[in-house]
Scaffold this active site. Structure first.
Site, PDB file in Angstrom:
ATOM      1  N   CYS A 392       0.832  -1.203   0.000  1.00 16.16           N
ATOM      2  CA  CYS A 392       0.000   0.000   0.000  1.00 16.16           C
ATOM      3  C   CYS A 392       0.870   1.257   0.000  1.00 16.16           C
ATOM      4  O   CYS A 392       1.341   1.669  -1.052  1.00 16.16           O
ATOM      5  CB  CYS A 392      -0.982  -0.040   1.176  1.00 16.16           C
ATOM      6  SG  CYS A 392      -2.399   1.024   0.871  1.00 16.16           S
ATOM      7  N   HIS A 518      -3.387  -4.596   0.596  1.00 15.75           N
ATOM      8  CA  HIS A 518      -2.740  -5.241   1.749  1.00 15.75           C
ATOM      9  C   HIS A 518      -2.788  -6.760   1.585  1.00 15.75           C
ATOM     10  O   HIS A 518      -3.668  -7.407   2.165  1.00 15.75           O
ATOM     11  CB  HIS A 518      -3.426  -4.805   3.045  1.00 15.75           C
ATOM     12  CG  HIS A 518      -3.194  -3.364   3.369  1.00 15.75           C
ATOM     13  ND1 HIS A 518      -2.069  -2.919   4.025  1.00 15.75           N
ATOM     14  CD2 HIS A 518      -3.928  -2.264   3.092  1.00 15.75           C
ATOM     15  CE1 HIS A 518      -2.119  -1.604   4.160  1.00 15.75           C
ATOM     16  NE2 HIS A 518      -3.235  -1.182   3.594  1.00 15.75           N
ATOM     17  N   GLU A 520      -1.106  -8.911   2.943  1.00 13.83           N
ATOM     18  CA  GLU A 520      -0.904  -9.591   4.235  1.00 13.83           C
ATOM     19  C   GLU A 520      -2.233 -10.009   4.872  1.00 13.83           C
ATOM     20  O   GLU A 520      -2.271 -10.957   5.652  1.00 13.83           O
ATOM     21  CB  GLU A 520      -0.107  -8.696   5.199  1.00 13.83           C
ATOM     22  CG  GLU A 520      -0.802  -7.434   5.714  1.00 13.83           C
ATOM     23  CD  GLU A 520      -0.641  -6.216   4.797  1.00 13.83           C
ATOM     24  OE1 GLU A 520      -0.311  -6.403   3.612  1.00 13.83           O
ATOM     25  OE2 GLU A 520      -0.860  -5.076   5.266  1.00 13.83           O
TER      26      GLU A 520
HETATM   27  N1  GLN Z   1      -1.594   6.886   3.237  1.00 12.56           N
HETATM   28  C1  GLN Z   1      -1.807   6.206   2.016  1.00 12.56           C
HETATM   29  C2  GLN Z   1      -3.217   6.420   1.489  1.00 12.56           C
HETATM   30  O1  GLN Z   1      -4.108   6.805   2.198  1.00 12.56           O
HETATM   31  C3  GLN Z   1      -1.507   4.716   2.157  1.00 12.56           C
HETATM   32  C4  GLN Z   1      -2.464   4.002   3.060  1.00 12.56           C
HETATM   33  C5  GLN Z   1      -1.974   2.652   3.503  1.00 12.56           C
HETATM   34  O2  GLN Z   1      -0.797   2.327   3.396  1.00 12.56           O
HETATM   35  N2  GLN Z   1      -2.871   1.835   4.017  1.00 12.56           N
HETATM   36  O3  GLN Z   1      -3.471   6.211   0.318  1.00 12.56           O
END
Ligand code: GLN
Length: 557
Positions: A392, A518, A520
């Site tokens: 992400c 994600h 994971e």
């Molecule tokens: N801060 C970033 C966003 O909002 C990544 C979010 C994250 O890693 N879950 O897009």
């Protein structure tokens, strides 16, 4: 269709197991609940797991990981407590929104009903209105999941003011569904007092006394300790807490959480509960035993650096750690995690910092803090052939690094970190621009991703369309797609409409991949996520070679 309990679906009289905790938090109540889930599922039953959380947030999505650990996102986009991650990993089943109930959600539903006039004429009170709402959510969950057995974990510790309505609700529920359809498990601490060389039962006695004072009598007590509880102590607990000796379970600290279902089974916990609930199917634990054998055999060391803001805060990256371990189980590798604080990294000597590291992970995160250090780490991975997995934010950082150092887009950034950047290579989705309520409003849950044929991602996944869980507001800015791909950044996974970049990778690199999701959250000990599996595979290769790989050929400025 008949179920193992002989009822057609939807018409079941499910059995309930309630898990409470005593003395201290962090004893492994979530692991105990998840283990019971596995043990009853192994009896061929449909098991539904549910966590009742006493905090007033509607969901943990608005909480800082410092406060509450990671937010576990389900397929349906629910932002839930991290224990639900354990539930999914142990049972192998995907959970749904109804699996996590918070005080905040309960009160907000009751207040909405009150405003609508549903209780017209009545004084709305904790008992019965709040407790009714809690019971309804437990019952609805049982029906929605078509469950034979519902295992409900009550968050917090018995004696907390906040958990009282939940405990009162389960007490009422026992009366309504019948005592022989409800079992209560209390997870308690048995501390070892060094100077006297003794394990103490007193805290457990007090905690059970507290439980009984609100009308709940445990059927089993799981005694958590740093060592095995012997027969003598079990007899004492049995006598003083009024629990049959067969219901007193020794649960010493374990070197692997995945061993816990077998420990509890060998101690007879599921047999005791099954007997109480009149469930007679036998468990088949062969798959789980195979897993534990693989864990025991996973010994080849692989050192993975997690570059994040919350160093040593394991709960903040719980699923990442578990997914790395799952990759290790698959390859017979023992994962050693090196925590690298992204705050301290900026401008440091990356060769020194990452000496002896076989793979680098940049996990998810929010806010500008530590981002520059993450970019340094990613550049090191990219230029030196160190396997890299971005999760992400880890994708967004990899894109920023590539834009700056390969495409020559100076000061490229995400508009999250620098709203005035001349090159917002990561930017808000148009639909996110007018969001005012921050709770529950990100791009959430499972989204389809088309995997481009002929890419590494296609090899890794072996499927043309995959569903991955998201939790973010920002995306790779479509205005920069061409500039980035023109310099060799491969977009190997895209949203079906081709608008959103879901997976990136680099050619001519042993393993450089990142997802705008994600992965994971979908990894299971028995079924590691393919990205983690192959990332660990690449890291293991590097570990075996005994050296950091030759710098690959990358387009440099
Ligand atoms: N801060 C970033 C966003 O909002 C990544 C979010 C994250 O890693 N879950 O897009």
């Amino acid at each position: 269709m008949q179920t193992p309990l002989g009822k057609p679906p939807g018409k079941k009289d499910p059995k309930f197991i309630f898990v409470t905790g005593g003395v201290a938090s962090g004893l492994g109540k979530g692991i105990t609940t998840a283990s019971l889930g596995r043990l009853f599922r192994s009896r061929g039953l449909r098991v539904a797991l549910q966590k009742l959380d006493p905090y007033v947030n509607v969901d943990p999505g608005t909480m800082n990981p410092f406060e509450h650990g990671e937010v576990f996102v389900l397929d349906d986009g629910a932002e839930t407590d991290l224990d639900l991650g354990h539930y999914e990993r142990f049972t192998g089943e995907n959970l749904h929104r109804g699996s996590n109930v918070t005080t905040g959600a309960v009160y907000s539903a009751v207040i909405q009903k009150e405003r609508r006039g549903d209780y017209l004429g009545k004084t709305v009170q904790v008992i019965p209105h709040i407790t009714d709402e809690i019971k309804e959510r437990i019952r609805n969950h049982a029906v929605a999941e078509n469950a034979d057995v519902v295992i409900v974990e009550v968050g917090g510790t018995v004696g907390d003011i906040e958990s009282l309505p939940f405990l009162e609700a389960i007490r009422q529920l026992r009366n309504e569904v019948g005592r022989d359809r409800c079992a209560f498990v209390h997870v308690s601490l048995m501390p070892f007092i060094g100077p006297s060389g003794e394990l103490k039962t007193k805290p457990t006695q007090h905690s059970v006394k507290e439980l009984r004072s609100i009308g709940l009598q445990p059927d089993a007590i799981v005694c958590r300790s740093d060592r095995v509880i012997g027969r003598h102590l079990k007899e004492k607990v049995s006598l003083l807490c009024d629990v049959p000796i067969s219901g007193v379970v020794s649960a010493p600290d374990s070197d692997s959480i995945y061993r816990v279902p077998l420990v509890l089974h060998d101690e007879g916990l599921d047999r005791e509960l099954a007997h109480h609930l009149r469930i007679d199917a036998d468990p088949d634990l062969s798959e789980w035993r195979d897993l534990v054998n693989r864990i025991d055999a996973a010994s080849e060391p692989v050192r993975i650096a997690i570059v994040g803001k919350y160093v040593n805060l394991r709960d903040a990256y719980l699923s990442v750690i578990e997914a790395l371990k799952h990759g290790g189980f698959h390859h017979g590798a023992h994962i050693e995690i090196e925590w690298i604080s992204s705050d301290d990294l900026e401008g440091g000597d990356m060769r020194e910092v990452f000496e002896g590291i076989h793979g680098i992970v940049v996990p998810g995160g929010f806010g500008w803090r530590g981002v520059e250090g993450k970019l340094d780490a990613i550049r090191h991975a990219r230029e030196n052939g160190v396997p890299y997995l971005g999760l992400c934010l880890g994708l967004q950082c990899a894109v920023i690094e590539f834009a700056r150092n390969v495409c020559g887009l100076d000061a490229a950034n995400s508009s999250e970190f620098d709203p005035a950047t001349p090159h917002p290579v990561i930017d808000l989705l148009p639909e996110q621009k007018n969001v005012t309520d921050l709770g529950g409003s990100m791009r959430l849950g499972a989204q389809p991703c088309h995997v481009a044929p002929g890419t590494k991602a296609a090899d890794v996944y072996g499927e043309p369309v995959v569903y991955e869980r998201h939790r973010h507001r920002y995306e790779v800015n479509p205005a920069y797609h061409e500039a980035l791909s023109g310099k060799g950044l491969v977009f190997s996974g895209m949203s079906p409409d081709g608008r959103l970049v879901e997976i990136i990778e680099l050619e001519d690199h042993p393993f450089f991949m990142a997802g705008q999701f994600h992965p994971e959250l979908r990894s299971r000990p028995t079924r590691p996520h393919p990205l983690f599996r192959d990332f660990i595979g690449a890291a293991l290769k590097l570990a075996r070679s005994g050296a950091v790989a030759e710098p690959p050929l990358v387009v440099r400025r």
